[in-house]
Design a protein around this motif. Structure first.
Motif, PDB file in Angstrom:
ATOM      1  N   ALA A   5       0.830  -1.212   0.000  1.00 35.18           N
ATOM      2  CA  ALA A   5       0.000   0.000   0.000  1.00 35.18           C
ATOM      3  C   ALA A   5       0.860   1.256   0.000  1.00 35.18           C
ATOM      4  O   ALA A   5       0.565   2.223  -0.712  1.00 35.18           O
ATOM      5  CB  ALA A   5      -0.934  -0.010   1.204  1.00 35.18           C
ATOM      6  N   ALA A   6       1.924   1.270   0.778  1.00 33.18           N
ATOM      7  CA  ALA A   6       2.797   2.443   0.844  1.00 33.18           C
ATOM      8  C   ALA A   6       3.461   2.710  -0.503  1.00 33.18           C
ATOM      9  O   ALA A   6       3.531   3.859  -0.947  1.00 33.18           O
ATOM     10  CB  ALA A   6       3.848   2.260   1.929  1.00 33.18           C
ATOM     11  N   LEU A  42      16.115  10.346  -1.623  1.00 29.78           N
ATOM     12  CA  LEU A  42      16.208  11.492  -0.713  1.00 29.78           C
ATOM     13  C   LEU A  42      15.395  12.682  -1.216  1.00 29.78           C
ATOM     14  O   LEU A  42      14.689  13.333  -0.445  1.00 29.78           O
ATOM     15  CB  LEU A  42      17.667  11.896  -0.507  1.00 29.78           C
ATOM     16  CG  LEU A  42      18.513  10.940   0.324  1.00 29.78           C
ATOM     17  CD1 LEU A  42      19.976  11.355   0.285  1.00 29.78           C
ATOM     18  CD2 LEU A  42      18.004  10.877   1.755  1.00 29.78           C
ATOM     19  N   SER A  43      15.486  12.968  -2.499  1.00 29.35           N
ATOM     20  CA  SER A  43      14.729  14.080  -3.074  1.00 29.35           C
ATOM     21  C   SER A  43      13.225  13.817  -3.008  1.00 29.35           C
ATOM     22  O   SER A  43      12.442  14.696  -2.643  1.00 29.35           O
ATOM     23  CB  SER A  43      15.143  14.313  -4.529  1.00 29.35           C
ATOM     24  OG  SER A  43      16.486  14.687  -4.605  1.00 29.35           O
ATOM     25  N   THR A  52       2.740  16.629   0.548  1.00 29.43           N
ATOM     26  CA  THR A  52       1.627  15.685   0.438  1.00 29.43           C
ATOM     27  C   THR A  52       1.109  15.346   1.827  1.00 29.43           C
ATOM     28  O   THR A  52       1.701  15.741   2.827  1.00 29.43           O
ATOM     29  CB  THR A  52       2.051  14.371  -0.267  1.00 29.43           C
ATOM     30  OG1 THR A  52       2.901  13.624   0.595  1.00 29.43           O
ATOM     31  CG2 THR A  52       2.741  14.640  -1.591  1.00 29.43           C
ATOM     32  N   GLU A  53       0.025  14.612   1.847  1.00 33.09           N
ATOM     33  CA  GLU A  53      -0.549  14.177   3.116  1.00 33.09           C
ATOM     34  C   GLU A  53      -0.110  12.768   3.495  1.00 33.09           C
ATOM     35  O   GLU A  53      -0.620  12.206   4.465  1.00 33.09           O
ATOM     36  CB  GLU A  53      -2.072  14.263   3.041  1.00 33.09           C
ATOM     37  CG  GLU A  53      -2.556  15.701   2.895  1.00 33.09           C
ATOM     38  CD  GLU A  53      -4.058  15.822   2.880  1.00 33.09           C
ATOM     39  OE1 GLU A  53      -4.752  14.868   3.270  1.00 33.09           O
ATOM     40  OE2 GLU A  53      -4.539  16.890   2.474  1.00 33.09           O
ATOM     41  N   LEU A  54       0.844  12.202   2.761  1.00 34.00           N
ATOM     42  CA  LEU A  54       1.349  10.881   3.121  1.00 34.00           C
ATOM     43  C   LEU A  54       2.091  10.975   4.448  1.00 34.00           C
ATOM     44  O   LEU A  54       2.797  11.949   4.713  1.00 34.00           O
ATOM     45  CB  LEU A  54       2.307  10.362   2.055  1.00 34.00           C
ATOM     46  CG  LEU A  54       1.729  10.058   0.675  1.00 34.00           C
ATOM     47  CD1 LEU A  54       2.826   9.605  -0.271  1.00 34.00           C
ATOM     48  CD2 LEU A  54       0.644   9.012   0.765  1.00 34.00           C
ATOM     49  N   LYS A  60       8.516   6.267   4.168  1.00 33.31           N
ATOM     50  CA  LYS A  60       9.712   5.486   4.472  1.00 33.31           C
ATOM     51  C   LYS A  60       9.557   4.007   4.154  1.00 33.31           C
ATOM     52  O   LYS A  60      10.522   3.334   3.817  1.00 33.31           O
ATOM     53  CB  LYS A  60      10.102   5.661   5.933  1.00 33.31           C
ATOM     54  CG  LYS A  60      10.697   7.011   6.226  1.00 33.31           C
ATOM     55  CD  LYS A  60      11.158   7.098   7.662  1.00 33.31           C
ATOM     56  CE  LYS A  60      11.863   8.421   7.911  1.00 33.31           C
ATOM     57  NZ  LYS A  60      12.358   8.524   9.282  1.00 33.31           N
ATOM     58  N   SER A  61       8.336   3.468   4.249  1.00 33.59           N
ATOM     59  CA  SER A  61       8.158   2.033   4.042  1.00 33.59           C
ATOM     60  C   SER A  61       7.922   1.643   2.590  1.00 33.59           C
ATOM     61  O   SER A  61       7.830   0.455   2.278  1.00 33.59           O
ATOM     62  CB  SER A  61       7.025   1.494   4.924  1.00 33.59           C
ATOM     63  OG  SER A  61       5.791   2.040   4.524  1.00 33.59           O
TER      64      SER A  61
END
Length: 76
Positions: A5-6, A42-43, A52-54, A60-61
């Motif tokens: 999902a991530a 990294l960028s 964003t709203e993530l 990270k995952s």
């Protein structure tokens, strides 16, 4: 593309148009011919975290090697 999902959320967010930032898909601005996986990651992490709203955990995952591979192949 990995089915997590991530990874899907990151992938979709990087493909969105962002007219408020005067850009089409974000990945086009992050990916150059010589861009390494780590530079891209990294960028992208910085951009996604700021605009964003993530959640940080989602960002990270994500499977970054898979995201990078897709956009690298698409840009060639």
């Amino acid at each position: 593309m990995n089915d997590s999902a991530a990874t899907r959320k990151v992938f979709l967010e990087l493909q969105k148009e962002h007219p408020e930032h005067h850009m089409h898909a974000v990945w086009e601005h992050l990916m150059g011919v010589e861009t390494s996986l780590e530079t891209f990651r990294l960028s992208a992490v910085g951009w996604l975290g700021d605009r964003t709203e993530l959640s940080t955990a989602e960002i990270k995952s994500a499977d970054w090697p898979e995201v990078y591979k897709y956009f690298k192949e698409y840009s060639e």
